[in-house]
Scaffold this active site. Structure first.
Site, PDB file in Angstrom:
ATOM      1  N   ASP A 109     -37.731 -47.866  17.432  1.00 50.32           N
ATOM      2  CA  ASP A 109     -38.095 -46.632  16.717  1.00 50.32           C
ATOM      3  C   ASP A 109     -38.171 -47.002  15.242  1.00 50.32           C
ATOM      4  O   ASP A 109     -37.165 -47.315  14.608  1.00 50.32           O
ATOM      5  CB  ASP A 109     -37.042 -45.546  16.985  1.00 50.32           C
ATOM      6  CG  ASP A 109     -37.406 -44.201  16.354  1.00 50.32           C
ATOM      7  OD1 ASP A 109     -38.099 -44.191  15.314  1.00 50.32           O
ATOM      8  OD2 ASP A 109     -36.987 -43.151  16.885  1.00 50.32           O
ATOM      9  N   ARG A 119     -58.009 -32.994  26.121  1.00 50.61           N
ATOM     10  CA  ARG A 119     -56.629 -33.486  26.201  1.00 50.61           C
ATOM     11  C   ARG A 119     -56.571 -35.004  26.144  1.00 50.61           C
ATOM     12  O   ARG A 119     -55.575 -35.590  25.739  1.00 50.61           O
ATOM     13  CB  ARG A 119     -56.022 -32.987  27.521  1.00 50.61           C
ATOM     14  CG  ARG A 119     -54.514 -33.124  27.621  1.00 50.61           C
ATOM     15  CD  ARG A 119     -54.041 -32.722  29.010  1.00 50.61           C
ATOM     16  NE  ARG A 119     -54.574 -33.579  30.022  1.00 50.61           N
ATOM     17  CZ  ARG A 119     -55.036 -33.170  31.213  1.00 50.61           C
ATOM     18  NH1 ARG A 119     -55.028 -31.902  31.536  1.00 50.61           N
ATOM     19  NH2 ARG A 119     -55.510 -34.044  32.082  1.00 50.61           N
ATOM     20  N   TYR A 136     -31.167 -41.904  17.614  1.00 51.41           N
ATOM     21  CA  TYR A 136     -31.457 -40.505  17.295  1.00 51.41           C
ATOM     22  C   TYR A 136     -30.912 -39.641  18.441  1.00 51.41           C
ATOM     23  O   TYR A 136     -31.232 -39.864  19.600  1.00 51.41           O
ATOM     24  CB  TYR A 136     -32.977 -40.384  17.168  1.00 51.41           C
ATOM     25  CG  TYR A 136     -33.523 -39.027  16.859  1.00 51.41           C
ATOM     26  CD1 TYR A 136     -33.236 -38.393  15.650  1.00 51.41           C
ATOM     27  CD2 TYR A 136     -34.387 -38.383  17.746  1.00 51.41           C
ATOM     28  CE1 TYR A 136     -33.773 -37.154  15.360  1.00 51.41           C
ATOM     29  CE2 TYR A 136     -34.924 -37.147  17.458  1.00 51.41           C
ATOM     30  CZ  TYR A 136     -34.618 -36.532  16.256  1.00 51.41           C
ATOM     31  OH  TYR A 136     -35.148 -35.309  15.968  1.00 51.41           O
ATOM     32  N   LYS A 139     -42.426 -37.449  10.030  1.00 50.90           N
ATOM     33  CA  LYS A 139     -41.671 -37.831   8.831  1.00 50.90           C
ATOM     34  C   LYS A 139     -42.635 -38.376   7.773  1.00 50.90           C
ATOM     35  O   LYS A 139     -43.375 -37.626   7.188  1.00 50.90           O
ATOM     36  CB  LYS A 139     -40.578 -38.818   9.207  1.00 50.90           C
ATOM     37  CG  LYS A 139     -39.706 -38.358  10.406  1.00 50.90           C
ATOM     38  CD  LYS A 139     -38.733 -37.272  10.031  1.00 50.90           C
ATOM     39  CE  LYS A 139     -38.006 -36.630  11.203  1.00 50.90           C
ATOM     40  NZ  LYS A 139     -37.317 -37.495  12.123  1.00 50.90           N
TER      41      LYS A 139
HETATM   42  C1  LIG Z   1     -37.075 -37.202  13.548  1.00 54.79           C
HETATM   43  C2  LIG Z   1     -36.953 -38.395  14.400  1.00 54.79           C
HETATM   44  C3  LIG Z   1     -37.497 -38.400  15.681  1.00 54.79           C
HETATM   45  C4  LIG Z   1     -38.121 -37.181  16.308  1.00 54.79           C
HETATM   46  O1  LIG Z   1     -39.233 -36.687  15.613  1.00 54.79           O
HETATM   47  P1  LIG Z   1     -39.716 -35.168  15.816  1.00 54.79           P
HETATM   48  O2  LIG Z   1     -41.124 -35.198  15.371  1.00 54.79           O
HETATM   49  O3  LIG Z   1     -38.834 -34.321  14.979  1.00 54.79           O
HETATM   50  O4  LIG Z   1     -39.579 -34.856  17.271  1.00 54.79           O
HETATM   51  C5  LIG Z   1     -37.401 -39.570  16.418  1.00 54.79           C
HETATM   52  N1  LIG Z   1     -36.800 -40.658  15.927  1.00 54.79           N
HETATM   53  C6  LIG Z   1     -36.268 -40.678  14.697  1.00 54.79           C
HETATM   54  C7  LIG Z   1     -35.607 -41.924  14.194  1.00 54.79           C
HETATM   55  C8  LIG Z   1     -36.316 -39.547  13.895  1.00 54.79           C
HETATM   56  O5  LIG Z   1     -35.763 -39.560  12.684  1.00 54.79           O
END
Ligand SMILES: *Cc1c(COP(=O)(O)O)cnc(C)c1O
Length: 395
Positions: free
Chosen positions: A186, A61, A114, A211
């Protein structure tokens, strides 16, 4: 090997670094890619070694060589001191927040955040006695007036989710640092290829590796990177909460990084081409794409970003629900779905009006968010052209 000759070292440009970061072939019998380690138990050679925990890996972990490879690559790309990986982008947002807050504290969060991150603030942070207030993403230096004595973090996201406001991060960071408040960014939309929050004054960067890092819609992963000053807090919070991504997801993300530069350049060019095409359509009231000169914060984008990715929004002129459905439901190349950053094009309707608290979301008509994938743009335009015909036929 001298330092300058290490492939992917700082002296190289980012495309070169993406190709090599986190990989050490000659530690792996010459194989180009680091192996996928899976494991919970890690053995120690002696009782003494077990008691002192004096080895690089101690417990599944707490990290594997596969995880370290990706962590180190992201740390280098962001220019940070330390990174941790989490099982999703959202858990990275949560770890970023939880690393710095404590009961009685306060966080300032962009109103364009988000939406699930907003929920972390409204649910978990609230239960822990941490107050969240939301601020206008265009506030810039004006954030100074909102900083309280108990403010523990300013949470930014640029461009904003769905609505694509560009934030003046250097101005926000300056006001924050005058009061010793750390700033989180972010950076999922631009990736470190096109935006470097730490260099612009942020202290923490989070990513949904889900993403563009992964890039193929087959991974859930997040990362949090900090400066040296916050590294210990981050490492401790992440460790205490027992966060670890799965081995395949980690490996796939590392693999995705290798092609990030070529994919993103194509997403950028194609999405801008599509945005300009939408802007010329009579059915479209407005296109919201930071790289277009008509974007209200285009100048900040130009100053702070070196590129754009494949995600933007459009506002249609008013039309009945059934006309919009007729247009979108029968698109063949645009999947209807959230998440994005994969190779395929996507579309979703959205309406932030109901949950914004510091600003009002106003749109002339229905809003659609597009992700432009790696398809040929002429095929995408033909698909949408047919969609607009269905829209007109159903009014
Ligand atoms: C998709 C997204 C997240 C979250 O990502 P997940 O892997 O789907 O939990 C966080 N911040 C932004 C800006 C996003 O587009």
């Amino acid at each position: 090997m001298s330092k300058a000759k290490i492939p992917g070292a700082k002296g190289h440009r980012i495309e070169t670094r993406l190709t090599h970061l986190g990989s050490s072939p000659f530690e792996n019998f010459g194989f180009v890619n680091p192996p996928l380690y899976r494991g919970s138990t890690v053995l120690f050679p002696t009782v003494e070694a077990y008691v002192s925990h004096a080895q690089d890996y101690t417990y599944g972990r707490r990290g594997t060589p596969t995880i370290r490879a990706l962590e180190n690559a992201i740390t280098a790309l962001e220019g940070g001191a330390h990174s941790v990986l989490t099982p999703s982008g959202l858990s990275a947002c949560a770890i970023g927040l939880l690393s710095v807050v404590s009961a009685g504290g306060h966080v300032l969060v962009t109103d364009s955040v988000y939406k699930p991150t907003r929920k972390i603030c409204q649910n978990i942070l609230k239960r822990l006695g941490v107050e969240a207030s939301f601020f206008d993403p265009l506030i810039g230096a004006g954030i100074a007036d909102l900083i309280q004595d108990n403010t523990q973090l300013i949470y930014t996201e640029s461009p904003g989710s769905l609505s694509f406001e560009i934030q003046d991060l250097p101005a926000i960071a300056k006001a924050a640092h005058d009061r010793d408040v750390p700033v989180l960014s972010d950076n999922t939309w631009a990736t470190p290829l096109y935006y470097n929050p730490l260099a612009l004054g942020a202290d923490i960067v989070v990513h949904a590796g889900t993403k563009y890092f992964g890039g193929h819609a087959d991974v859930n992963l997040g990362s949090v990177t900090t400066t040296q000053a916050l590294a210990k807090q981050l490492r401790q919070t992440h460790g205490d909460l027992g966060q670890c991504p799965g081995p395949e997801d980690t490996q796939l993300c590392l693999r995705g990084l290798r092609t990030l530069a070529v994919r993103l350049e194509r997403h950028w060019k194609s999405a801008l081409d599509m945005a300009n095409w939408f802007a010329a359509r009579p059915e479209v009231a407005r296109v919201i794409h930071p790289a277009r000169e008509d974007h209200p914060q285009h100048d900040i984008w130009k100053r702070d970003f070196s590129g754009a990715s494949g995600l933007f929004s459009i506002i249609l002129k008013p039309c009945p629900d059934n006309a919009l459905a007729a247009m979108v439901n029968d698109l063949t190349l645009f999947g209807i779905g959230s998440s994005w950053g994969g190779y395929e094009s996507l579309v979703i309707p959205f309406d932030p009006a109901s949950y914004r608290t510091a600003t009002q979301w106003k749109a002339e008509g229905p809003a659609l968010r597009f992700h432009i994938g790696l398809e040929n743009v002429d095929d995408l335009k033909a698909d949408l052209e047919a969609g607009f015909k269905r829209l007109a036929g159903n009014r």
